[in-house]
Write a protein that holds these residues in place. Structure first.
Motif, PDB file in Angstrom:
ATOM      1  N   HIS A  59       0.819  -1.228   0.000  1.00  0.00           N
ATOM      2  CA  HIS A  59       0.000   0.000   0.000  1.00  0.00           C
ATOM      3  C   HIS A  59       0.847   1.269   0.000  1.00  0.00           C
ATOM      4  CE1 HIS A  59      -3.046  -2.880   0.849  1.00  0.00           C
ATOM      5  NE2 HIS A  59      -2.883  -2.925   2.153  1.00  0.00           N
ATOM      6  N   VAL A  60       1.875   1.275  -0.820  1.00  0.00           N
ATOM      7  CA  VAL A  60       2.796   2.413  -0.778  1.00  0.00           C
ATOM      8  C   VAL A  60       2.208   3.696  -1.351  1.00  0.00           C
ATOM      9  CG1 VAL A  60       4.873   0.999  -0.854  1.00  0.00           C
ATOM     10  CG2 VAL A  60       3.887   1.833  -2.981  1.00  0.00           C
ATOM     11  N   LYS A  61       1.106   3.566  -2.082  1.00  0.00           N
ATOM     12  CA  LYS A  61       0.609   4.747  -2.810  1.00  0.00           C
ATOM     13  C   LYS A  61      -0.640   5.387  -2.196  1.00  0.00           C
ATOM     14  CE  LYS A  61       3.540   4.510  -6.320  1.00  0.00           C
ATOM     15  NZ  LYS A  61       4.523   5.538  -6.618  1.00  0.00           N
ATOM     16  N   ILE A  62      -1.062   4.929  -1.039  1.00  0.00           N
ATOM     17  CA  ILE A  62      -2.279   5.527  -0.468  1.00  0.00           C
ATOM     18  C   ILE A  62      -1.994   6.975  -0.073  1.00  0.00           C
ATOM     19  CG2 ILE A  62      -3.946   5.409   1.435  1.00  0.00           C
ATOM     20  CD1 ILE A  62      -3.501   2.360   1.368  1.00  0.00           C
ATOM     21  N   PHE A  63      -0.929   7.165   0.658  1.00  0.00           N
ATOM     22  CA  PHE A  63      -0.468   8.530   0.923  1.00  0.00           C
ATOM     23  C   PHE A  63       0.833   8.710   0.139  1.00  0.00           C
ATOM     24  CE2 PHE A  63       2.011  11.600   3.505  1.00  0.00           C
ATOM     25  CZ  PHE A  63       1.211  12.693   3.249  1.00  0.00           C
ATOM     26  N   PHE A  78      -0.886  -8.167   9.096  1.00  0.00           N
ATOM     27  CA  PHE A  78      -1.656  -8.021  10.335  1.00  0.00           C
ATOM     28  C   PHE A  78      -2.624  -6.834  10.230  1.00  0.00           C
ATOM     29  CE2 PHE A  78      -2.227  -5.852  14.365  1.00  0.00           C
ATOM     30  CZ  PHE A  78      -2.742  -6.871  15.166  1.00  0.00           C
ATOM     31  N   VAL A  79      -2.121  -5.700   9.758  1.00  0.00           N
ATOM     32  CA  VAL A  79      -2.951  -4.494   9.647  1.00  0.00           C
ATOM     33  C   VAL A  79      -4.124  -4.757   8.710  1.00  0.00           C
ATOM     34  CG1 VAL A  79      -2.981  -2.114   8.754  1.00  0.00           C
ATOM     35  CG2 VAL A  79      -1.152  -2.843  10.282  1.00  0.00           C
ATOM     36  N   ASP A  80      -3.839  -5.404   7.570  1.00  0.00           N
ATOM     37  CA  ASP A  80      -4.892  -5.670   6.586  1.00  0.00           C
ATOM     38  C   ASP A  80      -5.972  -6.601   7.130  1.00  0.00           C
ATOM     39  OD1 ASP A  80      -3.487  -4.135   4.846  1.00  0.00           O
ATOM     40  OD2 ASP A  80      -2.702  -5.782   3.627  1.00  0.00           O
ATOM     41  N   ARG A  81      -5.531  -7.616   7.857  1.00  0.00           N
ATOM     42  CA  ARG A  81      -6.483  -8.660   8.253  1.00  0.00           C
ATOM     43  C   ARG A  81      -7.126  -8.437   9.608  1.00  0.00           C
ATOM     44  NH1 ARG A  81      -3.126 -13.962   6.168  1.00  0.00           N
ATOM     45  NH2 ARG A  81      -3.088 -13.312   3.982  1.00  0.00           N
ATOM     46  N   GLU A  82      -6.402  -7.760  10.502  1.00  0.00           N
ATOM     47  CA  GLU A  82      -6.861  -7.743  11.901  1.00  0.00           C
ATOM     48  C   GLU A  82      -7.317  -6.393  12.417  1.00  0.00           C
ATOM     49  OE1 GLU A  82      -6.752 -10.626  13.640  1.00  0.00           O
ATOM     50  OE2 GLU A  82      -5.616 -11.807  12.202  1.00  0.00           O
ATOM     51  N   THR A  83      -7.160  -5.350  11.641  1.00  0.00           N
ATOM     52  CA  THR A  83      -7.497  -4.041  12.207  1.00  0.00           C
ATOM     53  C   THR A  83      -8.585  -3.342  11.394  1.00  0.00           C
ATOM     54  OG1 THR A  83      -5.876  -2.728  10.965  1.00  0.00           O
ATOM     55  CG2 THR A  83      -5.087  -3.782  12.985  1.00  0.00           C
ATOM     56  N   GLN A  84      -9.280  -2.466  12.087  1.00  0.00           N
ATOM     57  CA  GLN A  84     -10.313  -1.652  11.442  1.00  0.00           C
ATOM     58  C   GLN A  84      -9.892  -0.188  11.378  1.00  0.00           C
ATOM     59  OE1 GLN A  84     -13.543  -2.918  10.707  1.00  0.00           O
ATOM     60  NE2 GLN A  84     -12.821  -4.963  11.261  1.00  0.00           N
ATOM     61  N   GLY A  85      -9.312   0.275  12.475  1.00  0.00           N
ATOM     62  CA  GLY A  85      -9.052   1.715  12.595  1.00  0.00           C
ATOM     63  C   GLY A  85      -7.667   2.139  12.149  1.00  0.00           C
ATOM     64  N   CYS A  86      -6.820   1.161  11.823  1.00  0.00           N
ATOM     65  CA  CYS A  86      -5.438   1.506  11.473  1.00  0.00           C
ATOM     66  C   CYS A  86      -5.353   1.966  10.014  1.00  0.00           C
ATOM     67  CB  CYS A  86      -4.530   0.287  11.702  1.00  0.00           C
ATOM     68  SG  CYS A  86      -2.784   0.667  11.497  1.00  0.00           S
ATOM     69  N   PHE A  87      -4.643   3.059   9.788  1.00  0.00           N
ATOM     70  CA  PHE A  87      -4.416   3.533   8.418  1.00  0.00           C
ATOM     71  C   PHE A  87      -3.669   2.423   7.673  1.00  0.00           C
ATOM     72  CE2 PHE A  87      -2.105   6.196   5.270  1.00  0.00           C
ATOM     73  CZ  PHE A  87      -3.204   6.814   4.700  1.00  0.00           C
ATOM     74  N   PRO A  88      -4.128   2.059   6.463  1.00  0.00           N
ATOM     75  CA  PRO A  88      -3.535   0.869   5.809  1.00  0.00           C
ATOM     76  C   PRO A  88      -2.066   0.993   5.427  1.00  0.00           C
ATOM     77  CG  PRO A  88      -5.312   1.842   4.476  1.00  0.00           C
ATOM     78  CD  PRO A  88      -5.289   2.588   5.764  1.00  0.00           C
ATOM     79  N   GLN A  89      -1.587   2.202   5.238  1.00  0.00           N
ATOM     80  CA  GLN A  89      -0.173   2.360   4.854  1.00  0.00           C
ATOM     81  C   GLN A  89       0.703   2.486   6.093  1.00  0.00           C
ATOM     82  OE1 GLN A  89       0.505   5.184   1.683  1.00  0.00           O
ATOM     83  NE2 GLN A  89       2.549   5.668   2.439  1.00  0.00           N
ATOM     84  N   LEU A  90       1.785   1.708   6.112  1.00  0.00           N
ATOM     85  CA  LEU A  90       2.722   1.771   7.236  1.00  0.00           C
ATOM     86  C   LEU A  90       3.708   2.908   7.022  1.00  0.00           C
ATOM     87  CD1 LEU A  90       3.495  -2.058   7.362  1.00  0.00           C
ATOM     88  CD2 LEU A  90       1.911  -0.799   8.844  1.00  0.00           C
ATOM     89  N   ASN A 125      -3.506  21.116   7.772  1.00  0.00           N
ATOM     90  CA  ASN A 125      -2.645  22.223   7.378  1.00  0.00           C
ATOM     91  C   ASN A 125      -2.072  22.069   5.970  1.00  0.00           C
ATOM     92  OD1 ASN A 125      -2.650  23.870   9.857  1.00  0.00           O
ATOM     93  ND2 ASN A 125      -1.904  21.953  10.749  1.00  0.00           N
ATOM     94  N   LEU A 126      -2.454  21.013   5.304  1.00  0.00           N
ATOM     95  CA  LEU A 126      -2.005  20.749   3.939  1.00  0.00           C
ATOM     96  C   LEU A 126      -3.049  19.833   3.311  1.00  0.00           C
ATOM     97  CD1 LEU A 126       0.692  21.452   2.403  1.00  0.00           C
ATOM     98  CD2 LEU A 126       1.488  19.179   3.018  1.00  0.00           C
ATOM     99  N   LYS A 127      -3.201  19.945   2.004  1.00  0.00           N
ATOM    100  CA  LYS A 127      -4.189  19.050   1.369  1.00  0.00           C
ATOM    101  C   LYS A 127      -3.492  18.277   0.260  1.00  0.00           C
ATOM    102  CE  LYS A 127      -8.269  17.393   0.584  1.00  0.00           C
ATOM    103  NZ  LYS A 127      -7.718  16.028   0.648  1.00  0.00           N
ATOM    104  N   THR A 128      -3.179  17.021   0.557  1.00  0.00           N
ATOM    105  CA  THR A 128      -2.557  16.158  -0.434  1.00  0.00           C
ATOM    106  C   THR A 128      -3.619  15.205  -0.968  1.00  0.00           C
ATOM    107  OG1 THR A 128      -0.409  16.269   0.652  1.00  0.00           O
ATOM    108  CG2 THR A 128      -0.798  14.362  -0.738  1.00  0.00           C
ATOM    109  N   ASP A 129      -3.634  14.995  -2.266  1.00  0.00           N
ATOM    110  CA  ASP A 129      -4.621  14.085  -2.868  1.00  0.00           C
ATOM    111  C   ASP A 129      -4.487  12.690  -2.255  1.00  0.00           C
ATOM    112  OD1 ASP A 129      -5.440  16.092  -4.467  1.00  0.00           O
ATOM    113  OD2 ASP A 129      -4.317  15.438  -6.241  1.00  0.00           O
ATOM    114  N   GLY A 130      -5.610  12.013  -2.132  1.00  0.00           N
ATOM    115  CA  GLY A 130      -5.592  10.611  -1.698  1.00  0.00           C
ATOM    116  C   GLY A 130      -5.874  10.445  -0.235  1.00  0.00           C
ATOM    117  N   LEU A 131      -5.916  11.530   0.515  1.00  0.00           N
ATOM    118  CA  LEU A 131      -6.213  11.389   1.947  1.00  0.00           C
ATOM    119  C   LEU A 131      -7.636  11.790   2.250  1.00  0.00           C
ATOM    120  CD1 LEU A 131      -3.318  12.564   4.262  1.00  0.00           C
ATOM    121  CD2 LEU A 131      -4.297  10.317   4.032  1.00  0.00           C
TER     122      LEU A 131
END
Ligand code: GDP
Length: 288
Positions: A67-71, A246-258, A282-288
């Motif tokens: 998931h390197v491209k989410i942020f 672990f993040v993908d399978r076990e979490t709900q609230g964690c942002f998917p990108q490490l 304070n900044l607006k980056t696409d994708g968030l």
């Protein structure tokens, strides 16, 4: 993971820290992004986007996605975020106060982010690295066994407040656990919790309990993998893939990108600053 846990499970999370250790790490030369931009492209990518560098090592048939491209901000956005973290006469960045109870915490209208993690995970070092463009900021640490553990508040100009939460382990005093729980559950302006995991050893039992706490309280949180300079590429990739799974399978609230970081080489620090600038509005980056 979002199963409610009894409070006693959370209580095992914290301990009196082992020993007082003074951080004496030599400063990197890559505090400012202008220095980074002068690097050869490959070296710059490695420093700014460490996850992308790791992804390059994956075999093409690997089905695991980092998931390197989410942020994935532009270099221009990362550069803009530096202004938020640079101390000037108009952007005062300073330690504000400490509190042992939420009702002692400063009542500020600005958005807040907090950093939590096991003792020794590299939290003070990371906060120092994030604040390296404001070298007068003193990151206070209270690591002596028996010393009162406090939440330390840092004001980043008019932009946001950063809270350094006490490091956790086993057998915490009750009032200390109450302080952390209450803060996480009730702090109205808390925008994001940054949960630090040591990339050398991966998710430990106490980390799991902290993760469960974030899930139980339905907090939006982000996993930051510390000390990435310490491992071989192969070991780091193995740990990162495991944590990603672990993040993908076990979490709900964690942002998917490490967010892998090193407070020694400054790898990942600029990206994390940019993410914080976005999260705090304070900044607006696409994708968030
Ligand atoms: P804290 O207890 O979570 O605040 O951890 P510290 O920031 O005090 O760091 C604990 C130890 O890990 C210290 O010896 C640091 O020098 C070391 N450390 C912290 N971050 C890094 C890092 O990014 N790379 C390396 N190699 N060591 C680190």
């Amino acid at each position: 993971m979002a199963i409610p846990r009894p409070r006693h499970a959370v209580r095992t999370l914290f301990e009196v820290p082992a020993a007082l250790r003074r951080l004496s790490r030599a400063c990197s030369t890559f505090h400012a992004f202008t220095d980074v931009l002068r690097l050869p492209k490959r070296q710059m990518t490695k420093l700014v986007f460490p996850l992308q560098e790791l992804e390059r090592q994956l075999t093409p048939d690997s089905r695991l996605d980092l998931h390197v491209k989410i942020f994935d901000p532009s270099l221009e956005d990362i550069s803009k975020a530096e202004a938020v973290f640079t101390a000037t006469s108009r952007n005062r960045i300073s330690y504000l106060s400490s509190a042992v109870r939420l009702d002692h915490a400063p009542d500020l209208p600005s958005p807040e982010v907090c950093f939590i993690g096991r003792s020794n995970v590299g939290k003070s070092s990371l906060i120092k690295a994030l604040f390296s463009l404001a070298p007068e900021v003193e990151v206070r640490v209270s690591k002596k066994p028996g010393h009162t553990k406090k939440m330390n508040f840092f004001k980043v100009g008019k932009y946001f407040t950063l809270v350094d939460m006490p490091g956790y382990g086993y057998r915490a005093p009750e009032d200390f656990v109450d302080m952390v729980e209450t803060y996480l559950k009730e702090r109205r302006n808390l925008m994001r919790t940054f949960l630090l995991v040591d990339s050398v050893v991966g998710i430990q039992k106490t980390d799991s309990i902290a993760i469960e706490m974030c899930e139980e309280f339905a907090l939006p949180y982000v996993m930051v993998l510390t000390k990435i300079d310490k491992s071989s590429k192969g070991h780091l990739l193995k740990q990162v893939l495991q944590i990603q799974k672990f993040v993908d399978r076990e979490t709900q609230g964690c942002f998917p990108q490490l967010f892998p970081v090193s407070s020694v080489t400054y790898s990942g620090i600029h990206l994390l600053r940019c993410f914080i600038a976005n999260i705090t509005g304070n900044l607006k980056t696409d994708g968030l």
